[in-house]
Design a protein around this motif. Structure first.
Motif, PDB file in Angstrom:
ATOM      1  N   GLU A 104     -13.235   6.349 -26.813  1.00 42.29           N
ATOM      2  CA  GLU A 104     -14.544   6.961 -26.558  1.00 42.29           C
ATOM      3  C   GLU A 104     -14.432   8.427 -26.169  1.00 42.29           C
ATOM      4  O   GLU A 104     -15.449   9.113 -26.046  1.00 42.29           O
ATOM      5  CB  GLU A 104     -15.279   6.194 -25.460  1.00 42.29           C
ATOM      6  N   ASN A 105     -13.213   8.902 -25.973  1.00 40.39           N
ATOM      7  CA  ASN A 105     -13.004  10.306 -25.621  1.00 40.39           C
ATOM      8  C   ASN A 105     -12.552  11.149 -26.804  1.00 40.39           C
ATOM      9  O   ASN A 105     -12.867  12.336 -26.878  1.00 40.39           O
ATOM     10  CB  ASN A 105     -11.974  10.426 -24.500  1.00 40.39           C
ATOM     11  N   PRO A 135      -9.405  14.086 -21.081  1.00 38.30           N
ATOM     12  CA  PRO A 135     -10.620  13.292 -21.281  1.00 38.30           C
ATOM     13  C   PRO A 135     -11.624  13.579 -20.174  1.00 38.30           C
ATOM     14  O   PRO A 135     -11.246  13.877 -19.031  1.00 38.30           O
ATOM     15  CB  PRO A 135     -10.114  11.846 -21.225  1.00 38.30           C
ATOM     16  N   LEU A 136     -12.904  13.493 -20.515  1.00 37.92           N
ATOM     17  CA  LEU A 136     -13.960  13.800 -19.544  1.00 37.92           C
ATOM     18  C   LEU A 136     -15.136  12.855 -19.748  1.00 37.92           C
ATOM     19  O   LEU A 136     -15.463  12.480 -20.873  1.00 37.92           O
ATOM     20  CB  LEU A 136     -14.419  15.253 -19.700  1.00 37.92           C
ATOM     21  N   GLY A 152     -16.240  12.252 -23.708  1.00 35.07           N
ATOM     22  CA  GLY A 152     -15.576  13.125 -24.667  1.00 35.07           C
ATOM     23  C   GLY A 152     -14.336  13.719 -24.038  1.00 35.07           C
ATOM     24  O   GLY A 152     -13.578  13.029 -23.355  1.00 35.07           O
ATOM     25  N   TYR A 153     -14.158  15.013 -24.243  1.00 31.65           N
ATOM     26  CA  TYR A 153     -12.999  15.681 -23.650  1.00 31.65           C
ATOM     27  C   TYR A 153     -13.383  17.095 -23.252  1.00 31.65           C
ATOM     28  O   TYR A 153     -14.430  17.612 -23.652  1.00 31.65           O
ATOM     29  CB  TYR A 153     -11.810  15.689 -24.610  1.00 31.65           C
ATOM     30  N   GLY A 237     -10.010  13.698 -16.488  1.00 32.09           N
ATOM     31  CA  GLY A 237      -8.661  13.157 -16.422  1.00 32.09           C
ATOM     32  C   GLY A 237      -8.555  11.653 -16.514  1.00 32.09           C
ATOM     33  O   GLY A 237      -7.450  11.115 -16.532  1.00 32.09           O
ATOM     34  N   LEU A 238      -9.678  10.931 -16.593  1.00 25.90           N
ATOM     35  CA  LEU A 238      -9.648   9.480 -16.771  1.00 25.90           C
ATOM     36  C   LEU A 238     -10.258   9.116 -18.115  1.00 25.90           C
ATOM     37  O   LEU A 238     -11.209   9.763 -18.567  1.00 25.90           O
ATOM     38  CB  LEU A 238     -10.446   8.773 -15.671  1.00 25.90           C
ATOM     39  N   PRO A 239      -9.756   8.071 -18.780  1.00 30.49           N
ATOM     40  CA  PRO A 239     -10.429   7.592 -19.987  1.00 30.49           C
ATOM     41  C   PRO A 239     -11.806   7.051 -19.639  1.00 30.49           C
ATOM     42  O   PRO A 239     -12.086   6.708 -18.481  1.00 30.49           O
ATOM     43  CB  PRO A 239      -9.496   6.491 -20.503  1.00 30.49           C
TER      44      PRO A 239
END
Length: 250
Positions: A104-105, A135-136, A152-153, A237-239
């Protein structure tokens, strides 16, 4: 006959040129990858461990260092070049498994690759990231309680270290820009941010807090407010799954 030989020679030369790999670039301590990770820079160029190591490899999630961590391995006397390389990749992949799915990122697959080996870059120059990526997830709750989620990122030009400030851009998994903003880090574990997100129809500003989780799940959380009374939580920084589970209902 001469014409045929001439054509044949040109074909052979073209094939040889196409099959010749680009000369690997030698690493330098002022390269972007080392400036983004000062601890890596210090260890790679200044520690006694690396000075005696015959083989040195650094693996990172790619493309564009899609997860913000690295694995550096320096050979011991019993380790071959291949042993050192495989340990770097194996450790990186183990960290990726702990990290969780990134579908999803990112629209592309995020995989561990050797970036540096034997003091040279092992990727084409165009593949080497010049900025930081991670990732964001954004969770925006308007004044009526309606929630908008953006996964997303982000692309950023700083290392999240005290005294820094710089730009931050948010993208969808397919690379469409959603938000622009800034980050400043006046303290060791805190900072400030501002966001302008026309696509999601909000602007926000607030505070950042660094959360030191079990490696590689260190991440940064921003909590802010919008001018119309809404709230925003930004997780860098997390999925998406881990961000949703921990912060999505806040």
């Amino acid at each position: 006959m001469r014409k045929l030989l001439g054509i044949f020679s040109l074909v052979v030369m073209a094939c040889l040129a196409a099959g010749t790999p680009a000369v690997a670039q030698i690493v330098n301590e002022n390269d972007p990858v080392f400036l983004r990770f000062p601890d890596l820079r210090k260890r790679y160029f200044g520690s006694s461990e690396t000075k005696v190591a015959v083989h040195k490899f650094i693996a990172m999630p790619m493309p564009k260092q899609c997860v913000y961590f690295y694995v550096d391995v320096y050979s011991k006397p019993s380790m071959s070049d291949r042993d050192t390389r495989e340990e770097a990749l194996r450790t990186c992949r183990n960290n990726m498994q702990k990290y969780g799915p990134l579908g999803e990122n990112y629209a592309v697959s995020c995989e561990c690759r050797i970036v540096i080996g034997r003091d040279k870059y092992r990727l084409d120059p165009g593949e080497l990231p010049t900025l930081g990526y991670a990732p964001l997830s954004l969770f925006y709750r308007d004044s009526a309680g309606r929630v908008t989620r953006v996964h997303g990122y982000t692309e950023f030009g700083l290392q999240f270290r005290p005294g820094e400030s710089g730009p931050l851009t948010v993208y969808t998994p397919t690379g469409n820009r959603v938000c622009t903003g800034t980050i400043s880090i006046p303290g060791a574990f805190s900072g400030n941010f501002s966001l302008n997100c026309p696509a999601a129809r909000f602007t926000a500003s607030g505070q950042l807090q660094y959360d030191q989780g079990q490696n590689p799940k260190d991440h940064t959380v921003g909590r802010g407010v919008t001018p119309n009374g809404g709230s925003v939580t930004m997780v860098i920084g997390l999925p998406s799954g881990a961000a949703q589970a921990r912060y999505g209902s806040q």
